[in-house]
Design a protein around this motif. Sequence first.
Motif, PDB file in Angstrom:
ATOM      1  N   SER A  59       1.004  -1.560  -0.550  1.00 32.14           N
ATOM      2  CA  SER A  59      -0.132  -0.071   0.338  1.00 32.14           C
ATOM      3  C   SER A  59       1.098   0.950   0.066  1.00 32.14           C
ATOM      4  O   SER A  59       1.996   1.523   0.228  1.00 32.14           O
ATOM      5  N   SER A  60       0.336   1.695  -0.433  1.00 33.30           N
ATOM      6  CA  SER A  60       0.753   3.715  -0.729  1.00 33.30           C
ATOM      7  C   SER A  60       1.578   4.349   0.952  1.00 33.30           C
ATOM      8  O   SER A  60       3.119   4.081   0.638  1.00 33.30           O
ATOM      9  N   GLU A  61       0.700   3.518   2.421  1.00 35.77           N
ATOM     10  CA  GLU A  61       0.926   3.903   3.394  1.00 35.77           C
ATOM     11  C   GLU A  61       2.879   2.769   3.763  1.00 35.77           C
ATOM     12  O   GLU A  61       3.772   3.634   4.899  1.00 35.77           O
ATOM     13  N   ALA A  62       2.206   1.704   3.499  1.00 32.67           N
ATOM     14  CA  ALA A  62       3.268   0.591   3.789  1.00 32.67           C
ATOM     15  C   ALA A  62       4.447   1.881   2.845  1.00 32.67           C
ATOM     16  O   ALA A  62       6.048   1.023   3.345  1.00 32.67           O
ATOM     17  N   CYS A  63       4.515   2.016   1.996  1.00 30.18           N
ATOM     18  CA  CYS A  63       6.347   1.952   1.309  1.00 30.18           C
ATOM     19  C   CYS A  63       6.207   3.471   1.637  1.00 30.18           C
ATOM     20  O   CYS A  63       7.676   3.347   0.971  1.00 30.18           O
ATOM     21  N   SER A  64       5.518   4.349   1.865  1.00 31.99           N
ATOM     22  CA  SER A  64       5.971   5.487   2.522  1.00 31.99           C
ATOM     23  C   SER A  64       6.808   5.214   3.896  1.00 31.99           C
ATOM     24  O   SER A  64       8.098   6.253   3.999  1.00 31.99           O
ATOM     25  N   HIS A  65       6.277   4.596   5.014  1.00 27.14           N
ATOM     26  CA  HIS A  65       7.312   3.818   5.758  1.00 27.14           C
ATOM     27  C   HIS A  65       8.429   3.044   5.243  1.00 27.14           C
ATOM     28  O   HIS A  65       8.962   3.363   5.775  1.00 27.14           O
ATOM     29  N   LEU A  66       8.133   2.676   4.067  1.00 31.52           N
ATOM     30  CA  LEU A  66       9.387   1.850   3.626  1.00 31.52           C
ATOM     31  C   LEU A  66      10.383   2.821   3.877  1.00 31.52           C
ATOM     32  O   LEU A  66      11.329   2.358   3.758  1.00 31.52           O
ATOM     33  N   ALA A  67      10.227   3.716   2.744  1.00 32.55           N
ATOM     34  CA  ALA A  67      11.151   4.752   2.112  1.00 32.55           C
ATOM     35  C   ALA A  67      11.893   5.585   3.211  1.00 32.55           C
ATOM     36  O   ALA A  67      13.015   6.235   3.483  1.00 32.55           O
ATOM     37  N   GLN A  68      10.866   5.917   4.285  1.00 25.86           N
ATOM     38  CA  GLN A  68      11.394   6.776   5.836  1.00 25.86           C
ATOM     39  C   GLN A  68      12.334   5.934   6.896  1.00 25.86           C
ATOM     40  O   GLN A  68      13.198   6.610   7.988  1.00 25.86           O
ATOM     41  N   ASN A  69      12.364   3.805   7.087  1.00 29.92           N
ATOM     42  CA  ASN A  69      12.603   3.239   7.808  1.00 29.92           C
ATOM     43  C   ASN A  69      13.781   3.201   7.338  1.00 29.92           C
ATOM     44  O   ASN A  69      15.186   2.280   6.517  1.00 29.92           O
ATOM     45  N   LYS A  70      15.192   3.049   8.320  1.00 29.48           N
ATOM     46  CA  LYS A  70      16.528   3.148   8.056  1.00 29.48           C
ATOM     47  C   LYS A  70      17.092   1.921   8.109  1.00 29.48           C
ATOM     48  O   LYS A  70      18.590   1.638   7.892  1.00 29.48           O
ATOM     49  N   LYS A  71      16.102   1.471   8.704  1.00 28.85           N
ATOM     50  CA  LYS A  71      16.870  -0.559   8.680  1.00 28.85           C
ATOM     51  C   LYS A  71      16.791  -1.253   7.698  1.00 28.85           C
ATOM     52  O   LYS A  71      17.558  -2.113   7.098  1.00 28.85           O
ATOM     53  N   PHE A  72      15.897  -0.312   6.438  1.00 27.91           N
ATOM     54  CA  PHE A  72      15.992  -1.197   5.174  1.00 27.91           C
ATOM     55  C   PHE A  72      17.014  -0.524   4.555  1.00 27.91           C
ATOM     56  O   PHE A  72      17.476   0.998   4.571  1.00 27.91           O
TER      57      PHE A  72
END
Length: 541
Positions: free
Chosen positions: A416-429
Amino acid sequence: MDVSCDLEVDVNGEEVFMVDKKVICSYAGRINKLFGKSKRGTRYLKVIFHDFPGGAESFELITRFCYNKGKIHEINPINVSTLYCAASYMEMEKSVSGNQNLFELTKKSLEDIRYWTWSELLDALKLCQNLMPVASSSGLIDKYLDSLIGRVASSCETSPCPSTSSADSSGLRLSCDSKSTESLRNSVFRATWWFEDLAAFEPFLIEILVKQMVSKNLDHGILSKFLFYYQKSRFAAVKSMDEKCKTMETVIEMLYLLDLSCMPFKTLFGLLRITLNLKISKCSRNKLESMIGSQLDQANLDNLLLTSPVGSSYLYDVNLVLRLLKSFISKGACCVPLTRLRKVASLMDLYIAEVAPDPCLKPSKFLGLVKSLPESARDSYDAIYHATVMFLEVHSGISEEEKLKVCSGLNYEKLSSEACSHLAQNKKFPSKSAGQALISQQVKLKSLLQETNQSSPYLDSPCSFMETENMSTEDQQIVLYAGKLDLSTENEKLKEHLQGMQWRVLELEKVCRKMQNQMAKMLKSRVSSQNNARSLPRLCS
């Protein structure tokens, strides 16, 4: 008659008999072959039997028959099994010197088996357990089981009232109970009345019994219930772990012959939990897991949360779940109905979320769980993404390469868009994962805009979607909206670009929503204007 004890017979190490060789040779072909031509008086002869059916007691019956000139007081259901097997072992099928044939006498007596009571038949079968292997090779067990199965099968049409306490009682009788309130209880009784009586048999006899019942097309549902009943009864009666293992292996082997749809899934999982504490054979364990795995869509999360084997570092038995998944799709994912496939996928999403925080869970096992099912099994990968977040937080020490492997289980197009937005900000990824997520969102937005026949200035940049569409995956991870970015380094410039791309994605989403609302209003106003036009009266000219 001149009688001398010139033959020493050691019977199974239980007892030694001194007998007259000439007398025994007159009736027993086995002894006659060994010592029939030897001269009397030369020296004592000796024979040792290691597997004489029935042991010393059985051999004594044979000697009495021989010394009594081939006469026996009575052959009945109590002694016929012993006499039959002993006569077969001693090769008394053919009379020697024209004497009475014990084997034929016992064989004739067995023809009356149809008149035996249920109790007599059970006692004869129990006795056969001590007469192996002769009881099996001579066909005696098959005779008894054929009669027993016939009575069990006929009880489906008549209500049996067997009595194991009285030898004079009949094995079957018609039911005289006609009360409607008793009909259900009687129908269940007709199907299961024999369970308790047969539960006393040894596993090898149960195996022969069930195989013959299957060959005679007895109801598989009833047979599976009996096997589950037998396992419980047997485990309560025996203490040895070896006996419990043998019982469990027999039950599993016999269940494997039956139709899986006739077995309660919950009971199968109960057997699996019991086997975790038993050292059953690998073959039996594989068969049980195969039966459970093929019905995995009936499981729940509690079924799968089994603790890991002793000596393992991880919390839950992930390897077992992987084997069950392999059994579920053993015939190919295309052969599994989509509804069943998605039920298992939903179950696995819950399971992966439970095991992801385990610090001892290896990246390869986590990825194996994620990729065990085809991508078509899931409409959304958000649950897998959240599990991946937990896994990376707990396993922060793994290398960048291992992180990329873990993230390879994600389908970015189904985030989802929310998951993608969260992923882009997650430094663990890893940075490449963030880039893939953003590119996936760009693809979605481009497709959405094309459906509405609209264009957006944000997609008209020099490195728009149309340019990245034909690029390789690695190039798409590097080439984003404004040109090439070095995503292999974690620097401030990269962070700014990612933040900018995230802002563009959000703006594009706003534009799409705005256009959708406008189109909805236009369609609504157009419909209402048409309705109003039809309702207006015609003006006279």
